[in-house]
Design an enzyme around this catalytic site. Structure first.
Site, PDB file in Angstrom:
ATOM      1  N   HIS A 479       0.834  -1.202   0.000  1.00  0.00           N
ATOM      2  CA  HIS A 479       0.000   0.000   0.000  1.00  0.00           C
ATOM      3  C   HIS A 479       0.869   1.253   0.000  1.00  0.00           C
ATOM      4  O   HIS A 479       0.579   2.238  -0.685  1.00  0.00           O
ATOM      5  CB  HIS A 479      -0.898   0.015   1.245  1.00  0.00           C
ATOM      6  CG  HIS A 479      -2.119  -0.828   1.103  1.00  0.00           C
ATOM      7  ND1 HIS A 479      -2.746  -1.429   2.165  1.00  0.00           N
ATOM      8  CD2 HIS A 479      -2.839  -1.188   0.007  1.00  0.00           C
ATOM      9  CE1 HIS A 479      -3.792  -2.096   1.736  1.00  0.00           C
ATOM     10  NE2 HIS A 479      -3.870  -1.968   0.441  1.00  0.00           N
ATOM     11  N   ARG A 586      -6.880  -3.345 -15.681  1.00  0.00           N
ATOM     12  CA  ARG A 586      -6.639  -4.376 -14.661  1.00  0.00           C
ATOM     13  C   ARG A 586      -7.944  -4.602 -13.900  1.00  0.00           C
ATOM     14  O   ARG A 586      -8.215  -3.944 -12.907  1.00  0.00           O
ATOM     15  CB  ARG A 586      -5.525  -3.930 -13.728  1.00  0.00           C
ATOM     16  CG  ARG A 586      -4.196  -3.665 -14.433  1.00  0.00           C
ATOM     17  CD  ARG A 586      -3.125  -3.267 -13.417  1.00  0.00           C
ATOM     18  NE  ARG A 586      -1.836  -3.035 -14.039  1.00  0.00           N
ATOM     19  CZ  ARG A 586      -1.402  -1.847 -14.452  1.00  0.00           C
ATOM     20  NH1 ARG A 586      -2.175  -0.772 -14.295  1.00  0.00           N
ATOM     21  NH2 ARG A 586      -0.218  -1.714 -15.001  1.00  0.00           N
ATOM     22  N   ARG A 623      -8.648  -6.961 -19.262  1.00  0.00           N
ATOM     23  CA  ARG A 623      -7.980  -8.217 -18.915  1.00  0.00           C
ATOM     24  C   ARG A 623      -8.814  -8.943 -17.865  1.00  0.00           C
ATOM     25  O   ARG A 623      -9.212  -8.353 -16.866  1.00  0.00           O
ATOM     26  CB  ARG A 623      -6.582  -7.942 -18.368  1.00  0.00           C
ATOM     27  CG  ARG A 623      -5.814  -9.211 -18.006  1.00  0.00           C
ATOM     28  CD  ARG A 623      -4.422  -8.895 -17.525  1.00  0.00           C
ATOM     29  NE  ARG A 623      -4.425  -8.215 -16.233  1.00  0.00           N
ATOM     30  CZ  ARG A 623      -3.322  -7.719 -15.645  1.00  0.00           C
ATOM     31  NH1 ARG A 623      -2.155  -7.812 -16.249  1.00  0.00           N
ATOM     32  NH2 ARG A 623      -3.408  -7.135 -14.477  1.00  0.00           N
ATOM     33  N   GLU A 715       3.072 -13.401 -22.063  1.00  0.00           N
ATOM     34  CA  GLU A 715       3.938 -13.142 -20.918  1.00  0.00           C
ATOM     35  C   GLU A 715       4.628 -14.401 -20.421  1.00  0.00           C
ATOM     36  O   GLU A 715       5.350 -14.383 -19.429  1.00  0.00           O
ATOM     37  CB  GLU A 715       3.148 -12.472 -19.782  1.00  0.00           C
ATOM     38  CG  GLU A 715       1.861 -13.157 -19.431  1.00  0.00           C
ATOM     39  CD  GLU A 715       1.012 -12.338 -18.464  1.00  0.00           C
ATOM     40  OE1 GLU A 715       1.550 -11.447 -17.780  1.00  0.00           O
ATOM     41  OE2 GLU A 715      -0.204 -12.607 -18.383  1.00  0.00           O
ATOM     42  N   ASN A 738       6.786  -7.289 -18.415  1.00  0.00           N
ATOM     43  CA  ASN A 738       7.258  -7.477 -17.040  1.00  0.00           C
ATOM     44  C   ASN A 738       7.388  -8.960 -16.715  1.00  0.00           C
ATOM     45  O   ASN A 738       8.440  -9.435 -16.270  1.00  0.00           O
ATOM     46  CB  ASN A 738       6.291  -6.810 -16.048  1.00  0.00           C
ATOM     47  CG  ASN A 738       6.214  -5.315 -16.235  1.00  0.00           C
ATOM     48  OD1 ASN A 738       6.978  -4.737 -17.002  1.00  0.00           O
ATOM     49  ND2 ASN A 738       5.299  -4.671 -15.543  1.00  0.00           N
ATOM     50  N   ASP A 739       6.301  -9.704 -16.927  1.00  0.00           N
ATOM     51  CA  ASP A 739       6.345 -11.137 -16.635  1.00  0.00           C
ATOM     52  C   ASP A 739       7.135 -11.897 -17.691  1.00  0.00           C
ATOM     53  O   ASP A 739       7.832 -12.869 -17.377  1.00  0.00           O
ATOM     54  CB  ASP A 739       4.927 -11.702 -16.533  1.00  0.00           C
ATOM     55  CG  ASP A 739       4.414 -11.685 -15.098  1.00  0.00           C
ATOM     56  OD1 ASP A 739       5.241 -11.690 -14.171  1.00  0.00           O
ATOM     57  OD2 ASP A 739       3.185 -11.665 -14.897  1.00  0.00           O
ATOM     58  N   ARG A 749      11.231 -10.481 -10.251  1.00  0.00           N
ATOM     59  CA  ARG A 749      11.466  -9.046 -10.406  1.00  0.00           C
ATOM     60  C   ARG A 749      11.389  -8.284  -9.088  1.00  0.00           C
ATOM     61  O   ARG A 749      11.708  -7.095  -9.046  1.00  0.00           O
ATOM     62  CB  ARG A 749      10.506  -8.436 -11.422  1.00  0.00           C
ATOM     63  CG  ARG A 749       9.034  -8.484 -11.073  1.00  0.00           C
ATOM     64  CD  ARG A 749       8.242  -7.773 -12.164  1.00  0.00           C
ATOM     65  NE  ARG A 749       6.850  -7.593 -11.835  1.00  0.00           N
ATOM     66  CZ  ARG A 749       5.865  -8.329 -12.324  1.00  0.00           C
ATOM     67  NH1 ARG A 749       6.137  -9.316 -13.154  1.00  0.00           N
ATOM     68  NH2 ARG A 749       4.614  -8.088 -11.993  1.00  0.00           N
ATOM     69  N   CYS A 786       2.025  -3.997 -23.223  1.00  0.00           N
ATOM     70  CA  CYS A 786       1.425  -3.325 -22.070  1.00  0.00           C
ATOM     71  C   CYS A 786       2.321  -3.382 -20.838  1.00  0.00           C
ATOM     72  O   CYS A 786       1.889  -3.021 -19.746  1.00  0.00           O
ATOM     73  CB  CYS A 786       0.051  -3.920 -21.746  1.00  0.00           C
ATOM     74  SG  CYS A 786       0.074  -5.680 -21.355  1.00  0.00           S
TER      75      CYS A 786
END
Length: 850
Positions: A479, A586, A623, A715, A738-739, A749, A786
């Site tokens: 958070h 998302r 997604r 990914e 990223n993945d 990561r 993305c």
């Protein structure tokens, strides 16, 4: 607990079978240590199943690191040890799975652990399992040499209360006592596990002295008359022990104990341990940044950005407070006052966040308000106050205990929320103490360094003074990280502890995008950074003025610039920033931080709002739910996995729970009238997965009379390698770099040491992107990106040159990336991309684009 009759006397405790199989007395055990009752009385079972159940109710008091042994302590103090197999400790947990942890309350028949009988049986001497009483009680085997059923049949009954023996302390009172201390380096290969511990206890029983053992390496200490306590020392080969013997025969007892250790306590041990000269030398890593070698301290990016400032350490210290209260009613009144003031301050925080235009994240503090209403903490505190404790002491102990319990939970999301419990708890405690927890006295241009930072601390920072954050602990997806990003505060986590050696006021450059903090930079390095910041600010200002213009290269090639968003507020901002589409919605924002799955109406309303904000001319890729791994749901129980990133996550959730996926697809189709909707599935790794979920979509489209485009995220390397097959069946590809980078390079990561090696411009990743784009083009389909690579200024020319048709990026980056594309020549980008594909290292690719 069942009471049995034995020779007319009630038994203290009866134990049911932990496993099904043939029941034997402990003397018939194949292990001589068990058969000799060196650990205690009990039974042996030749098992016919492989799930170990609790033989009685109690608390898990010991769980061996090798997962082959577990102990339960009953409320009456009897301790029961279950040891699966013979010589299974050498497997070091392989073939075993545990279902409990130390401190758990268990009931009769509850699953404790399980094992793979084929694997363990092939590796161990035997699967024969022993159940023994380690606290000295003796009993009777019930119906030996019979087949017993796990969790049902009683197999052992503890008889009348054992004869009370004179305590060691009372023996000392009659004779002169002495104390001796010796150090010893443990030579047992697997430390003090059950067998050597039992042998040590038998040695000690011959004497009238008390033996204490301290593991100097971890500070754990225990009496040496308890098997589980000795195992709880967590010793290993080479552990430095301090042995203390107190009593009238301490000299003889010490010599016997040392002889036992020297001989291995019944195990074969090496007489020689590696000497200091032979110890492995510390060397700098062969690759990557060396901590502090050039003033750079590595870390993991939690919020992007760059800042030049002065280091300032903030260590949370609270003043002392009394343990004893002045009166129950007064202390309870103080507690109510503190909680009420905390509630009011949290409401003020929510109002402040709305004023700072980050009200979308205010649910963090709404959750904090709910935590204050949770009776788990307050009731524990009230009980302590009623026992005579002060409100401060009781509240502090209560919320720390609650946070500790949360950290032990298997659910990683709930465990990570322990910091929220501490945040709320400290807020109340400060009101009880009458102290402020702010940072308003910090100097200007502060790079704040803390052990960790709470969400409310982030929001209340004076951003005129604090321009960056580094923490020794914390999570890149916490958070606090999300809030820091929303407030444009660069934030680096998992910085090495050596940062503490630098004094307050030390000059530093914080570059979270590159994952480091530079200490004591030269004037030249500062000047370069300032120039970069000024250049970036000027470019951003200029880009904003033409943000609504399309991204067309100098030679006329158009690249669609889309936004990665998480809610309607993001969608509205994206339109203002010039987004031509949403390349990634998302949808998990609907599912996270709540107790139940969102209803159909909730989902439809949310999708309609986002589609309406974007308009009919701006497509929105939704997604499907992407959770699991680092994003669990509180109401979606998932099995504990050894490696959740390779487990049930992404589309696998929908495949295994089709009702949840079907509900989401229906909601998207029902909302599609409001704009231009597309559906995308995450973590697709094989064609059968895509065909299964596409079949579901086709079924729902037929019922709804609505058709939308369906694509997949690339990914996982297998999806890129099979892109030519997928391209025949999908409408589009969107590459999640990223993945894809994480899985291609096999580097987490978020890893504190290895994350710096994650770079989407790695030639292997570029080749997978190239393969995907070519496969899509051949079938007349399009490819987008993305992942964060799409907004990397050095990567944009290569991605454009590879033929990527859409770049979907964070909302603030849209104007700058559009301007970057307008400055490029498409033919030159193609040439650059071709050259990049021939290179063999990230460094060479980066030099090519610098």
């Amino acid at each position: 607990m069942t009471l049995l009759k034995n020779e007319g006397k009630p038994c203290q405790l009866s134990l049911v079978a932990p496993l099904s199989g043939m029941l034997l007395s402990i003397e018939e055990s194949a292990d001589p240590v068990f058969a000799g009752r060196l650990i205690g009385d009990g039974v042996a079972i030749n098992p016919t199943d492989s799930v170990v159940l609790a033989p009685c109710a109690g608390t898990i008091s010991q769980l061996h690191d090798s997962k082959h042994a577990v102990a339960i302590k009953t409320d009456s103090g009897v301790e029961v040890l279950i040891h699966v197999g013979i010589d299974t400790v050498v497997l070091r947990g392989e073939g075993f799975e545990t279902n409990v942890k130390i401190g758990d309350k268990v009931s009769v028949g509850q699953e404790l652990l399980s094992f793979d009988p084929e694997f363990v049986g092939a590796k161990a001497a035997s699967l024969q399992t022993a159940m023994m009483i380690t606290t000295g009680e003796t009993g009777v085997v019930v119906n030996p040499r019979t087949e017993v059923k796990a969790g049902q049949d009683t197999v052992f009954a503890i008889g009348a209360e054992p004869e009370k023996q004179m305590s060691t302390e009372s023996k000392y009172s009659r004779q002169d006592s002495i104390t001796l201390t010796e150090d010893f380096v443990l030579k047992n290969p697997l430390g003090l596990h059950a067998r050597p511990s039992a042998t040590l206890i038998q040695i000690i029983k011959r004497f009238n002295s008390e033996v204490m053992i301290l593991n100097k390496d971890n500070g754990k200490e225990s009496k040496a008359n308890s098997l589980t306590a000795l195992m709880g020392l967590q010793t290993v080969l080479g552990s430095n022990l301090q042995i203390t013997v107190t009593g009238p025969d301490a000299k003889d007892a010490m010599e016997a104990v040392l002889d036992g250790f020297r001989s291995g306590l019944g195990e074969e041990v090496s007489d020689v341990l590696p000497s200091a000269d032979e110890a492995m030398e510390e060397e700098a890593p062969l690759l990557g940044p060396v901590e502090g070698s050039d003033g750079r301290l590595p870390g993991v990016k939690a919020a992007p950005g760059m800042a030049i400032g002065k280091l300032h350490h903030l260590i949370h210290e609270l003043p002392d407070y009394p343990e004893e209260g002045v009166g129950v009613s007064d202390e309870l009144g103080q507690l109510d006052y503190g909680i009420q003031k905390a509630q009011e301050s949290l409401q003020q925080l929510v109002t402040k966040m709305e004023a700072d235009h980050v009200g979308g994240h205010a649910e963090v503090f709404v959750a904090h308000q709910q935590l204050l209403e949770d009776p788990a903490i307050s009731e524990r505190a009230r009980e302590l106050i009623e026992s005579g404790k002060s409100a401060m002491w009781a509240w502090h102990r209560s919320f720390l205990a609650e946070a500790d319990e949360m950290r032990k939970l298997d659910n990683p999301m709930l465990a990570a929320r322990a910091i929220d419990v501490e945040d709320v708890g400290l807020r109340v405690l400060r009101y009880l103490m009458g102290v402020e927890g702010g940072t308003d006295q910090l100097p200007e241009n502060t790079i704040l360094c803390l052990e960790d930072i709470t969400p409310s601390e982030v929001v209340t920072l004076d951003r005129k003074r604090v321009i960056g954050i580094v923490t020794l602990h914390g999570g890149a997806t916490s958070h606090a990280a999300i809030l820091a990003g929303s407030l444009n505060i660069p934030y680096l986590v998992n910085v090495p502890a050596s940062v503490r050696q630098y004094e307050n006021g030390t000059d530093v450059i914080l570059n979270t995008n590159k994952g480091y903090m530079l200490v004591n930079p030269t004037q030249e390095e500062i000047a370069r950074t300032v120039a970069r910041q000024e250049r970036a600010a000027a470019e951003h200002e200029a880009a904003l003025k033409v943000a609504d213009q399309p991204a067309v290269t100098l030679d006329g090639h158009h690249v669609e610039i889309a936004a990665n968003i998480a809610n309607q507020d993001d969608a509205e901002k994206a339109v203002k920033m010039g987004a031509e589409a949403v390349g990634l919605l998302r949808s998990e924002f609907l599912y996270m931080e709540r107790a139940t799955e969102p209803s159909m109406d909730e989902q439809v309303k949310a999708y309609e709002g986002i589609l309406g904000a974007m308009g009919k001319d701006r497509p929105v890729i939704i997604r499907t739910l992407d959770v699991g791994g680092d994003k669990p749901l509180a109401y979606l129980p998932l099995p504990r996995e050894e490696n959740p990133f390779l487990g049930e996550r992404g589309v696998r959730i929908g495949i295994n729970r089709p009702a949840m996926l079907r509900k989401q697809v229906r909601a998207i189709l029902k909302a599609a009238h409001a704009g231009h909707a597309r559906i995308m599935f995450p973590m697709i790794s094989s064609l059968d997965e895509f065909r299964a979920v596409k079949k579901l979509v086709l079924e729902e489209q037929e019922k709804a009379g609505v058709t939308v485009e369906v694509g997949i995220m690339i990914e996982v390397p297998s999806a890129a390698l099979l892109a030519d097959h997928f391209a025949k069946e999908v409408d589009f590809f969107s590459i999640g770099t990223n993945d894809l980078t994480q899985y291609t390079l096999a580097v987490d990561r978020g890893h504190p040491k290895l994350a710096a090696r994650i770079d989407g411009l790695h030639p292997a990743v570029l080749r997978l992107i190239d393969m995907t784009v070519k496969a899509a083009n051949k079938e007349g389909k399009w490819t987008g990106i993305c992942g964060s690579l799409a907004s990397d200024p050095n990567a944009v020319p290569i991605l454009v040159g590879l033929g990527v048709q859409e770049l979907s990026i964070s909302v603030p980056a849209i104007p700058v990336v559009k301007a970057r594309v307008r400055s490029l020549n498409y033919e030159q980008c193609q040439s650059l991309a071709r050259e990049a594909l021939t290179l063999d290292s990230v460094e060479d690719v980066r030099r090519l684009t610098a």
